[in-house]
Design an enzyme around this catalytic site. Structure first.
Site, PDB file in Angstrom:
ATOM      1  N   GLY A  73       6.634  11.372  67.984  1.00 44.47           N
ATOM      2  CA  GLY A  73       6.235  12.656  67.414  1.00 44.47           C
ATOM      3  C   GLY A  73       6.767  12.793  65.995  1.00 44.47           C
ATOM      4  N   ARG A  99      21.092  10.144  74.530  1.00 43.55           N
ATOM      5  CA  ARG A  99      21.090  10.680  75.891  1.00 43.55           C
ATOM      6  C   ARG A  99      20.115   9.870  76.748  1.00 43.55           C
ATOM      7  NH1 ARG A  99      19.175  15.470  72.813  1.00 43.55           N
ATOM      8  NH2 ARG A  99      16.915  15.315  72.617  1.00 43.55           N
ATOM      9  N   ARG A 137       0.786  14.718  66.504  1.00 46.01           N
ATOM     10  CA  ARG A 137       1.751  13.942  67.302  1.00 46.01           C
ATOM     11  C   ARG A 137       1.071  12.800  68.056  1.00 46.01           C
ATOM     12  NH1 ARG A 137       6.737  15.985  68.477  1.00 46.01           N
ATOM     13  NH2 ARG A 137       6.633  14.972  70.504  1.00 46.01           N
ATOM     14  N   HIS A 169       1.878   8.661  69.066  1.00 52.51           N
ATOM     15  CA  HIS A 169       1.824   7.971  70.361  1.00 52.51           C
ATOM     16  C   HIS A 169       0.917   6.744  70.277  1.00 52.51           C
ATOM     17  CE1 HIS A 169       4.182  11.129  71.962  1.00 52.51           C
ATOM     18  NE2 HIS A 169       3.233  12.041  71.947  1.00 52.51           N
ATOM     19  N   ASP A 197      11.462   6.481  72.145  1.00 53.97           N
ATOM     20  CA  ASP A 197      11.456   7.854  71.619  1.00 53.97           C
ATOM     21  C   ASP A 197      11.238   7.870  70.104  1.00 53.97           C
ATOM     22  OD1 ASP A 197      11.618  10.609  71.894  1.00 53.97           O
ATOM     23  OD2 ASP A 197      13.775  10.636  71.510  1.00 53.97           O
ATOM     24  N   LEU A 212       6.725 -12.503  82.492  1.00 49.56           N
ATOM     25  CA  LEU A 212       7.468 -11.263  82.203  1.00 49.56           C
ATOM     26  C   LEU A 212       6.963 -10.179  83.142  1.00 49.56           C
ATOM     27  CD1 LEU A 212       9.262  -9.485  80.092  1.00 49.56           C
ATOM     28  CD2 LEU A 212       7.058  -8.867  79.148  1.00 49.56           C
ATOM     29  N   GLU A 235       9.425  15.499  82.922  1.00 50.74           N
ATOM     30  CA  GLU A 235       9.566  16.726  82.126  1.00 50.74           C
ATOM     31  C   GLU A 235       8.554  16.807  80.978  1.00 50.74           C
ATOM     32  OE1 GLU A 235      12.272  14.740  82.986  1.00 50.74           O
ATOM     33  OE2 GLU A 235      12.731  16.070  84.659  1.00 50.74           O
TER      34      GLU A 235
HETATM   35  C1  IPE Z   1      12.307  10.690  76.836  1.00 47.61           C
HETATM   36  O1  IPE Z   1      12.039  11.252  75.598  1.00 47.61           O
HETATM   37  C2  IPE Z   1      11.035  10.365  77.563  1.00 47.61           C
HETATM   38  C3  IPE Z   1      10.216   9.292  76.994  1.00 47.61           C
HETATM   39  C4  IPE Z   1      10.512   8.560  75.969  1.00 47.61           C
HETATM   40  C5  IPE Z   1       8.998   9.037  77.717  1.00 47.61           C
HETATM   41  P1  IPE Z   1      11.957  12.839  75.382  1.00 47.61           P
HETATM   42  O2  IPE Z   1      11.610  13.034  73.959  1.00 47.61           O
HETATM   43  O3  IPE Z   1      11.054  13.448  76.385  1.00 47.61           O
HETATM   44  O4  IPE Z   1      13.445  13.291  75.696  1.00 47.61           O
HETATM   45  P2  IPE Z   1      14.257  14.558  75.153  1.00 47.61           P
HETATM   46  O5  IPE Z   1      13.391  15.772  75.345  1.00 47.61           O
HETATM   47  O6  IPE Z   1      14.546  14.322  73.708  1.00 47.61           O
HETATM   48  O7  IPE Z   1      15.518  14.582  75.958  1.00 47.61           O
HETATM   49  C1  IPE Z   2       8.437   9.601  72.902  1.00 46.73           C
HETATM   50  O1  IPE Z   2       8.223  10.160  71.665  1.00 46.73           O
HETATM   51  C2  IPE Z   2       7.162   9.453  73.693  1.00 46.73           C
HETATM   52  C3  IPE Z   2       7.020  10.430  74.792  1.00 46.73           C
HETATM   53  C4  IPE Z   2       7.943  11.248  75.214  1.00 46.73           C
HETATM   54  C5  IPE Z   2       5.742  10.469  75.472  1.00 46.73           C
HETATM   55  P1  IPE Z   2       8.327  11.722  71.441  1.00 46.73           P
HETATM   56  O2  IPE Z   2       6.965  12.319  71.572  1.00 46.73           O
HETATM   57  O3  IPE Z   2       9.368  12.336  72.302  1.00 46.73           O
HETATM   58  O4  IPE Z   2       8.775  11.766  69.922  1.00 46.73           O
HETATM   59  P2  IPE Z   2       9.804  12.781  69.257  1.00 46.73           P
HETATM   60  O5  IPE Z   2      11.099  12.649  69.990  1.00 46.73           O
HETATM   61  O6  IPE Z   2       9.207  14.155  69.405  1.00 46.73           O
HETATM   62  O7  IPE Z   2       9.890  12.330  67.849  1.00 46.73           O
HETATM   63 MG    MG Z   3      11.345  12.663  72.018  1.00 43.92          MG
END
Ligand code: IPE
Ligand code: IPE
Ligand code: MG
Length: 242
Positions: free
Chosen positions: A19, A183, A29, A33, A16, A127, A63
């Site tokens: 973004g 979480r 964003r 990625h 995570d 792995l 989601e």
């Molecule tokens: C969890 O991150 C999913 C992935 C890393 C693929 P999210 O960014 O989607 O989770 P929330 O919305 O903060 O709970």
């Molecule tokens: C996790 O990074 C990757 C995916 C959920 C695909 P995020 O895109 O959720 O990054 P933040 O949490 O918005 O920084």
């Molecule tokens: Mg996120």
């Protein structure tokens, strides 16, 4: 390399913070990625070098479809590109790829790419890399239960466990989440019952080898009890009831 006795066999990661990494740099964003894929490549290599047997990463949740269409299509595109580009290096490193998740909503092109990459790496044994894509812990429990019910088989802990999409590997020992949130966000709900949780403030693109080593070292200091007591079981002194 000598391995610490407490090296986790299976590490799972919620990757995570992509973004926020991009936003901090005034980039779209999707640029975050892209950098996240680089970070994953580094983490896979480091895991191979450290003798980790299984690495499971959360790449796209059930989601995440709720994000803007542009970001979703960017992520799909990135997966397709990464599949085409990364397989030779994964082969060289002895990595076996598995995609875990609901493939029915993926395009034919992406699905075919996943199947091809799995087939091409099926003989590798150094792995196991599970990429959870269009995955949700609730989806997995529901699909396993539905499959057993359709076959008229009893639903027990062990039958569900075997019908789950992660049945090919043992449960994760260490579950890392980067990006500062504390979480689970619908990741391995069933399999993480006794995983050690480790939360890092680092955004995923900044999570490097040293950060991984920090998580592994923290794991080594944990005492896992699985609901039992620590050390030898002592005979309890029950209070006398008059
Ligand atoms: C969890 O991150 C999913 C992935 C890393 C693929 P999210 O960014 O989607 O989770 P929330 O919305 O903060 O709970
Ligand atoms: C996790 O990074 C990757 C995916 C959920 C695909 P995020 O895109 O959720 O990054 P933040 O949490 O918005 O920084
Ligand atoms: Mg996120």
């Amino acid at each position: 390399m000598t391995q610490p006795a407490s090296l986790p066999h299976h590490i799972a990661i919620v990757m995570d913070g992509n973004g926020r990494w991009a936003t901090q740099r005034y980039l779209p964003r999707v640029a975050g990625h892209k950098q996240g894929v680089e970070s994953l490549r580094r983490c896979v290599r480091a895991s191979v070098e450290r003798g980790i047997a299984v690495l499971t990463v959360f790449a796209f949740s059930s989601e995440n479809w709720n994000r803007p269409a542009e970001e979703v299509s960017g992520l799909m595109e990135l997966l397709a590109v990464a599949l085409g580009r990364e397989v030779p290096q994964l082969q060289a490193d002895g990595v076996r790829l598995h995609f875990v998740g609901d493939r029915t909503r993926l395009s034919r092109k992406v699905s075919a790419g996943l199947a091809q990459a799995e087939l091409a790496t099926a003989h590798n044994g150094r792995l196991t890399l599970n990429v959870c894509f269009n995955y949700g812990g609730r989806w997995d429990i529901a699909q396993a239960a539905a499959r057993l019910a359709a076959q008229g088989r009893p639903i027990t802990e062990s039958s569900l466990d075997r019908a789950m999409s992660m049945a090919h590997v043992p449960d994760p020992d260490l579950l890392i989440r980067t990006g500062g949130e504390q979480r689970i966000s619908n990741f391995l709900l069933w399999q993480a019952a006794y995983s050690e949780l480790y939360f890092s403030e680092r955004l995923w693109p900044d999570f490097d080898e040293a950060a991984l080593d920090g998580a592994i070292a923290a794991f080594g200091r944990r005492e896992r009890r699985f609901g039992a007591t620590s050390g030898p079981v002592e005979t309890q002194q029950l209070p006398q009831v008059a």
